[in-house]
Design a protein around this motif. Structure first.
Motif, mmCIF file in Angstrom:
data_model
loop_
_atom_site.group_PDB
_atom_site.id
_atom_site.type_symbol
_atom_site.label_atom_id
_atom_site.label_comp_id
_atom_site.label_asym_id
_atom_site.label_seq_id
_atom_site.Cartn_x
_atom_site.Cartn_y
_atom_site.Cartn_z
ATOM 1 N N GLY A 294 0.755 -1.121 -0.098
ATOM 2 C CA GLY A 294 -0.051 -0.514 0.173
ATOM 3 C C GLY A 294 0.686 1.252 0.347
ATOM 4 N N SER A 295 1.856 1.105 0.413
ATOM 5 C CA SER A 295 3.038 2.566 0.292
ATOM 6 C C SER A 295 3.505 2.498 -1.096
ATOM 7 C CB SER A 295 4.044 2.279 1.485
ATOM 8 O OG SER A 295 4.995 0.990 1.576
ATOM 9 N N GLU A 296 4.142 4.079 -0.869
ATOM 10 C CA GLU A 296 4.875 2.988 -2.508
ATOM 11 C C GLU A 296 6.023 2.282 -2.873
ATOM 12 O OE1 GLU A 296 7.584 7.181 -5.230
ATOM 13 O OE2 GLU A 296 6.880 7.724 -3.436
ATOM 14 N N ASN A 297 5.547 1.529 -3.881
ATOM 15 C CA ASN A 297 7.112 0.494 -4.512
ATOM 16 C C ASN A 297 6.523 -0.085 -3.100
ATOM 17 O OD1 ASN A 297 7.732 2.043 -6.350
ATOM 18 N ND2 ASN A 297 8.828 2.922 -5.786
ATOM 19 N N GLY A 298 5.625 -0.579 -2.223
ATOM 20 C CA GLY A 298 5.633 -1.645 -1.189
ATOM 21 C C GLY A 298 5.203 -2.893 -2.087
ATOM 22 N N TRP A 299 5.862 -3.573 -1.437
ATOM 23 C CA TRP A 299 5.418 -5.180 -1.664
ATOM 24 C C TRP A 299 4.901 -6.030 -0.789
ATOM 25 C CZ3 TRP A 299 3.178 -7.220 -6.158
ATOM 26 C CH2 TRP A 299 3.358 -5.596 -7.185
ATOM 27 N N GLY A 300 5.724 -5.396 0.993
ATOM 28 C CA GLY A 300 5.833 -6.078 2.557
ATOM 29 C C GLY A 300 7.249 -7.030 2.363
ATOM 30 N N HIS A 301 7.091 -7.484 3.207
ATOM 31 C CA HIS A 301 8.187 -8.273 2.876
ATOM 32 C C HIS A 301 8.552 -9.536 2.897
ATOM 33 C CE1 HIS A 301 11.502 -11.056 5.158
ATOM 34 N NE2 HIS A 301 10.554 -11.975 5.854
ATOM 35 N N TRP A 302 9.174 -10.671 1.997
ATOM 36 C CA TRP A 302 9.305 -11.917 1.257
ATOM 37 C C TRP A 302 10.503 -12.539 1.860
ATOM 38 C CZ3 TRP A 302 5.098 -13.992 -2.125
ATOM 39 C CH2 TRP A 302 4.392 -13.149 -2.480
ATOM 40 N N MET A 303 10.161 -13.612 2.286
ATOM 41 C CA MET A 303 11.248 -14.998 2.491
ATOM 42 C C MET A 303 11.047 -15.954 2.114
ATOM 43 S SD MET A 303 13.265 -15.321 6.533
ATOM 44 C CE MET A 303 12.264 -15.999 6.795
#
Length: 372
Positions: A294-303
């Motif tokens: 939801g933030s600019e260029n936001g994809w969250g954290h992926w691991m």
């Protein structure tokens, strides 16, 4: 909420699992969805030094479990350098058991942690530590969730446990770019049964809920001694975590038995975040995404994570359904925003039974969770 020096906070979590498992031989093929964990609790402090934490375990839909139990349930006296904990806790448990189920890389803990019955018990413990080290010791009885024999009119004693753990991070630095870390740890535990055969040693297929590689249907151990070693490393988004433990014990009849197990995890934070390390506890905490969804260029954290897991329960004293289990697992985690996580796991467990047919289990599981 604040009331003078006192603090009060509601807390909770919900973990909902969907999984599918396929066995080569065993009649355990199934697809299921269920609530894996549901907690509701409180934490806070009464004064600057006196703190508390109580989490209630809710078990909707589980006829085999009590509908309400406790997870952490303790009072803690805290100073600048040390603290004393009274109640249900696991302050001396090995590394993986000291990490919240919300934050471990896989949906379930390793075979070693589960088979040797690490976890919370009621008693008194002592903790001290610094920025890069921790030490803890505890004297404990049974878990508060165990059946109270006195309430049924029968006499009964509690089992007893003496345990300790020490961790040290010779390398530990954190910058905005990430964490560089070497973690070393040792732990030991002596347990004595109250009723000659309190302890069981068994494990399920990795990340599954099906049949067990079981030492014996009945309880077995009269006393046991467990010791182990921990290693973790972090270099920015890349990390490694491994543990080994050995268990030696005796039955009420005087027969000796032994077992050992270990796991090795490797993980990569695709979006660049490091796991949060707590040096004064010797454990890892939650990861907050740098760029939430939801933030600019936001994809969250992926691991992405990989695991090799092994346990040896082949000692003849363990009975009929014994052997070794080797498991391999892959995981993909997504944290879109802080306190929300989705975990996709794929695991293959190979059971080499000593007195029965070998079997394999393939399990795919998806967990959705949130906490507050």
């Amino acid at each position: 909420d604040r009331f003078g020096e006192s603090r009060f906070k509601m807390r909770g979590r919900l973990q909902y699992d969907i999984y599918s498992q396929d066995w080569d031989i065993g009649a355990e093929d199934q697809n299921r969805s269920y609530i894996r964990r549901a907690f509701l609790g409180v934490q806070g402090r009464l004064t600057e030094n006196w703190r508390y934490k109580v989490d209630f375990i809710l078990s909707p839909g589980d006829d085999a479990a009590g509908q309400v139990g406790v997870d952490d349930a303790f009072l803690e006296y805290v100073t600048d350098d040390w603290s004393i904990v009274i109640g249900e806790h696991n302050i001396t448990s090995p590394l993986e058991d000291r990490i919240s189920s919300l934050d471990i890389p896989f949906n379930e803990r390793s075979s070693m942690i589960n088979a040797y019955e690490f976890g919370r018990r009621a008693g008194i413990g002592f903790i001290t530590g610094g920025a890069n080290w921790s030490a803890s010791a505890a004297l404990q009885g049974d878990s508060l969730n165990n059946a109270d024999t006195l309430s049924g009119g029968a006499n009964g004693d509690e089992s007893s446990t003496i345990s300790g753990r020490f961790t040290f991070a010779p390398i530990f630095s954190t910058t905005p770019e990430g964490t560089t870390l070497i973690h070393l740890g040792v732990h030991a535990r002596q347990r004595d049964s109250a009723n000659d055969a309190d302890f069981q040693y068994r494990t399920r297929p990795l990340n599954g809920r099906g049949d067990r590689l079981v030492t014996t249907v009945a309880s077995l151990g009269d006393q046991d001694f467990t010791y182990g070693f921990e290693l973790a490393a972090q270099y920015g988004p890349f990390g490694l975590q491994a543990e080994y433990a050995r268990l030696e014990g005796d039955t009420a009849g005087g027969a000796s038995f032994e077992s050992d197990g270990y796991y090795v995890d490797a993980y990569w934070s695709i979006t660049g975040e490091s796991r949060v390390y707590r040096g004064n506890q010797g454990s890892f905490g939650p990861i907050a995404p740098r760029n939430p969804l939801g933030s600019e260029n936001g994809w969250g954290h992926w691991m992405a994570s990989a695991r090799y897991d092994f346990i040896d329960l082949s000692d003849p004293t363990f009975g009929a359904n014994r052997g070794e289990q080797t498991a391999y697992a892959l995981a993909l985690d997504w944290v879109p925003v802080d306190h929300v996580r989705f975990k996709l796991n794929y695991a293959v467990s190979e059971m080499e039974r000593t007195t029965a047919a070998d079997d394999d289990a393939t399990i795919i599981s998806l967990r959705s969770q949130f906490d507050f």
